[in-house]
Design an enzyme around this catalytic site. Structure first.
Site, PDB file in Angstrom:
ATOM      1  N   GLU A  20       8.416   5.367   0.133  1.00  0.00           N
ATOM      2  CA  GLU A  20       9.881   5.392   0.209  1.00  0.00           C
ATOM      3  C   GLU A  20      10.487   5.864  -1.099  1.00  0.00           C
ATOM      4  O   GLU A  20      11.445   6.633  -1.125  1.00  0.00           O
ATOM      5  CB  GLU A  20      10.439   3.984   0.480  1.00  0.00           C
ATOM      6  CG  GLU A  20       9.998   3.340   1.747  1.00  0.00           C
ATOM      7  CD  GLU A  20       8.718   2.533   1.609  1.00  0.00           C
ATOM      8  OE1 GLU A  20       7.761   3.016   0.968  1.00  0.00           O
ATOM      9  OE2 GLU A  20       8.657   1.439   2.161  1.00  0.00           O
TER      10      GLU A  20
ATOM     11  N   GLU B 166      -1.202   6.439  -5.119  1.00  0.00           N
ATOM     12  CA  GLU B 166      -1.820   5.351  -5.880  1.00  0.00           C
ATOM     13  C   GLU B 166      -2.446   5.874  -7.164  1.00  0.00           C
ATOM     14  O   GLU B 166      -2.529   7.088  -7.387  1.00  0.00           O
ATOM     15  CB  GLU B 166      -2.849   4.633  -4.991  1.00  0.00           C
ATOM     16  CG  GLU B 166      -2.156   3.988  -3.796  1.00  0.00           C
ATOM     17  CD  GLU B 166      -3.074   3.155  -2.919  1.00  0.00           C
ATOM     18  OE1 GLU B 166      -4.302   3.212  -3.080  1.00  0.00           O
ATOM     19  OE2 GLU B 166      -2.532   2.431  -2.064  1.00  0.00           O
TER      20      GLU B 166
HETATM   21  N1  THU Z   1       3.361   0.849   0.205  1.00  0.00           N
HETATM   22  C1  THU Z   1       4.331   1.770   0.482  1.00  0.00           C
HETATM   23  O1  THU Z   1       4.152   2.968   0.253  1.00  0.00           O
HETATM   24  N2  THU Z   1       5.482   1.328   1.035  1.00  0.00           N
HETATM   25  C2  THU Z   1       5.731   0.035   1.364  1.00  0.00           C
HETATM   26  O2  THU Z   1       6.812  -0.268   1.823  1.00  0.00           O
HETATM   27  C3  THU Z   1       4.717  -0.989   1.151  1.00  0.00           C
HETATM   28  C4  THU Z   1       3.511  -0.566   0.424  1.00  0.00           C
HETATM   29  C5  THU Z   1       2.106   1.324  -0.371  1.00  0.00           C
HETATM   30  C6  THU Z   1       1.873   0.936  -1.791  1.00  0.00           C
HETATM   31  C7  THU Z   1       0.369   0.983  -1.872  1.00  0.00           C
HETATM   32  O3  THU Z   1      -0.024   2.328  -2.116  1.00  0.00           O
HETATM   33  C8  THU Z   1      -0.094   0.614  -0.482  1.00  0.00           C
HETATM   34  O4  THU Z   1       1.037   0.793   0.364  1.00  0.00           O
HETATM   35  C9  THU Z   1      -0.595  -0.810  -0.356  1.00  0.00           C
HETATM   36  O5  THU Z   1       0.333  -1.710  -0.817  1.00  0.00           O
END
Ligand code: THU
Length: 182
Positions: free
Chosen positions: A91, A80
């Site tokens: 992913e 993030e």
């Molecule tokens: N996130 C992922 O890494 N993969 C997903 O398939 C859905 C969401 C992450 C993005 C963000 O850092 C956090 O989860 C909340 O959305």
């Protein structure tokens, strides 16, 4: 994925509207016991990778592990950023790293797992739309399916045979490709 066409007459004018149904099957197992060893390992790595996430804003920790045709496993976790849209899902971190390190080597399987500090994540988390699009691009380019294994920190695992199942009527980028000979 099964696509069927059922012609349906529209009586108000001369048009025939062709109904098209999209149906796909996927599987769920209660735990990893029945999975082949490579998938057990991949799911375990995705689960472990949640603890490597940099997710101070959402505290939603996602891990991913990609098994390549050459046997290598490339791992990722969500990253993030204070400028929110600049972050990236687990992913895509894993798939982009795999493609950067081993360009053109098919991605046979990807395991994805998630956990949260805020609420229990009760069912396996499925990739977001942008991740589906990115994974699909690699799947189409490699001309072989990329199997998807979804889980949380423990318990059941959802198994999807290929990315195409998760993105019907996807944008394939076909119109962007140069015709042969140009
Ligand atoms: N996130 C992922 O890494 N993969 C997903 O398939 C859905 C969401 C992450 C993005 C963000 O850092 C956090 O989860 C909340 O959305």
């Amino acid at each position: 994925m099964l696509c069927t066409e059922t012609p349906t007459d529209i009586s108000t004018n001369d048009q025939v509207m062709n109904r098209k149904d999209v149906l796909f099957e996927y599987y769920e197992v209660e735990n990893d016991k029945s999975l082949p060893d490579d998938e057990k390992e991949l799911v375990a790595l995705a689960r472990e990778m949640c603890s490597q996430a940099y997710a101070p804003y959402s505290t939603f920790y996602v891990g991913a592990a990609v098994l390549l045709e050459n046997g290598k496993v490339i791992k990722g976790s969500n990253q993030e950023n204070g400028a929110y849209p600049s972050g990236l899902c687990a992913e895509r971190v894993a798939a982009f790293a795999a493609s950067a390190m081993f360009p053109g080597v098919p991605m046979k399987k990807i395991a994805i797992s998630a956990r949260s500090n805020r609420v229990p994540v009760e069912s396996p988390v499925s990739p977001c739309g942008a991740c589906r699009q990115v994974l699909l691009e690699y799947e189409l380019a490699q001309h072989q399916p990329m199997k998807i294994l979804l889980s949380t920190e423990k318990g059941s695992i959802v198994i999807i045979e290929k990315v195409q199942d998760l993105l019907p009527l996807a944008f394939s980028g076909n119109g962007l490709k140069k015709p042969k000979g140009n």
